[in-house]
Write a protein that holds these residues in place. Structure first.
Motif, PDB file in Angstrom:
ATOM      1  N   GLN A  74      -4.782  -5.630  -6.799  1.00  0.00           N
ATOM      2  CA  GLN A  74      -5.409  -3.565  -6.288  1.00  0.00           C
ATOM      3  C   GLN A  74      -4.716  -2.932  -5.136  1.00  0.00           C
ATOM      4  O   GLN A  74      -5.684  -3.952  -4.759  1.00  0.00           O
ATOM      5  CB  GLN A  74      -6.449  -2.937  -7.289  1.00  0.00           C
TER       6      GLN A  74
ATOM      7  N   PHE B 111       0.361  -0.625 -14.068  1.00  0.00           N
ATOM      8  CA  PHE B 111       1.565  -1.177 -12.815  1.00  0.00           C
ATOM      9  C   PHE B 111       2.637  -1.999 -13.238  1.00  0.00           C
ATOM     10  O   PHE B 111       3.208  -1.363 -14.141  1.00  0.00           O
ATOM     11  CB  PHE B 111       0.565  -2.452 -12.872  1.00  0.00           C
ATOM     12  N   ARG B 112       2.957  -2.353 -12.017  1.00  0.00           N
ATOM     13  CA  ARG B 112       4.733  -2.868 -12.153  1.00  0.00           C
ATOM     14  C   ARG B 112       4.322  -4.420 -11.465  1.00  0.00           C
ATOM     15  O   ARG B 112       3.425  -5.065 -11.179  1.00  0.00           O
ATOM     16  CB  ARG B 112       5.042  -2.598 -10.283  1.00  0.00           C
TER      17      ARG B 112
ATOM     18  N   ASN C  12      -0.483 -11.672 -18.663  1.00  0.00           N
ATOM     19  CA  ASN C  12       0.379 -10.315 -19.248  1.00  0.00           C
ATOM     20  C   ASN C  12       0.381 -10.277 -20.617  1.00  0.00           C
ATOM     21  O   ASN C  12       0.575 -11.957 -21.535  1.00  0.00           O
ATOM     22  CB  ASN C  12       1.801 -10.546 -18.683  1.00  0.00           C
TER      23      ASN C  12
ATOM     24  N   ASP D 186      -1.976   2.088  -6.477  1.00  0.00           N
ATOM     25  CA  ASP D 186      -1.583   1.743  -6.925  1.00  0.00           C
ATOM     26  C   ASP D 186      -1.813  -0.215  -7.952  1.00  0.00           C
ATOM     27  O   ASP D 186      -2.718  -0.661  -6.693  1.00  0.00           O
ATOM     28  CB  ASP D 186      -0.024   1.300  -6.371  1.00  0.00           C
ATOM     29  N   ILE D 187      -1.022  -0.621  -8.205  1.00  0.00           N
ATOM     30  CA  ILE D 187      -1.360  -2.187  -8.913  1.00  0.00           C
ATOM     31  C   ILE D 187       0.120  -2.713  -9.163  1.00  0.00           C
ATOM     32  O   ILE D 187       1.045  -2.549  -9.678  1.00  0.00           O
ATOM     33  CB  ILE D 187      -2.251  -1.985 -10.504  1.00  0.00           C
ATOM     34  N   ARG D 188      -0.133  -3.814  -8.089  1.00  0.00           N
ATOM     35  CA  ARG D 188       1.020  -5.004  -8.133  1.00  0.00           C
ATOM     36  C   ARG D 188       0.622  -6.105  -9.427  1.00  0.00           C
ATOM     37  O   ARG D 188      -0.336  -6.592  -8.787  1.00  0.00           O
ATOM     38  CB  ARG D 188       1.509  -5.257  -7.191  1.00  0.00           C
ATOM     39  N   ARG D 189       1.410  -6.604 -10.587  1.00  0.00           N
ATOM     40  CA  ARG D 189       1.368  -8.165 -10.853  1.00  0.00           C
ATOM     41  C   ARG D 189       2.244  -9.131 -10.621  1.00  0.00           C
ATOM     42  O   ARG D 189       3.668  -8.496 -10.528  1.00  0.00           O
ATOM     43  CB  ARG D 189       1.613  -7.964 -12.163  1.00  0.00           C
TER      44      ARG D 189
ATOM     45  N   GLU E  49      -3.044  -9.736 -10.191  1.00  0.00           N
ATOM     46  CA  GLU E  49      -3.221  -8.424 -10.017  1.00  0.00           C
ATOM     47  C   GLU E  49      -3.813  -8.150  -8.250  1.00  0.00           C
ATOM     48  O   GLU E  49      -4.818  -8.667  -8.025  1.00  0.00           O
ATOM     49  CB  GLU E  49      -4.100  -8.227 -11.299  1.00  0.00           C
TER      50      GLU E  49
END
Length: 130
Positions: free
Chosen positions: A103, A89-90, A75, A108-111, A101
């Motif tokens: 997908q 993303f969140r 990040n 939606d994308i979450r990190r 990360e």
């Protein structure tokens, strides 16, 4: 966490110096935020990924079947810490810049920030490919 504690120390100094009781509320809120975001616990077990901040007042859950792709990312500093909704993303993070990360099949994308991105990514890949 460190930012909250720094502001809490400043609020404590202001409270001690001025005696204003309204500053006490600020001090309590800042200490609470520091405790809530002091750590991030991530658990891959069974058929879901779970994570929570600090003492675990609320837990996030994600079925492993919803994960389409797993990648290790770094990040930017401006993405911040804590729970952030960034463009695309969140982010869930308490320190450092390394994250995994996810997908999702929904797009939606979450990190999820971690100090062991290789370990978390390997655990997720082994569970999602099984």
């Amino acid at each position: 966490m460190f930012t909250s504690l720094a502001f809490a120390a400043l609020a404590a100094a202001m409270l001690w110096r001025t005696g204003q009781p309204s500053i006490l509320l600020t001090l309590i809120v800042l200490i609470g935020v520091a405790i809530l975001f002091s750590s991030l616990t991530v658990d891959v077990s069974g058929s879901e990924l779970r994570w929570h901040f600090g003492p675990g007042l609320w837990t996030y859950r994600l079925p492993l079947g919803d994960i389409q792709r797993v990648a290790i990312v770094r990040n930017h500093w401006w993405s911040g810490f804590g729970l952030r909704m960034r463009p695309g993303f969140r982010l869930y993070n308490v320190s450092g810049f390394d994250a995994v990360e996810l997908q999702l099949k929904s797009g939606d994308i979450r990190r999820i920030g971690t100090d062991d991105p290789q370990g978390l990514a390997a655990a997720l890949r082994s569970q999602t490919q099984a």
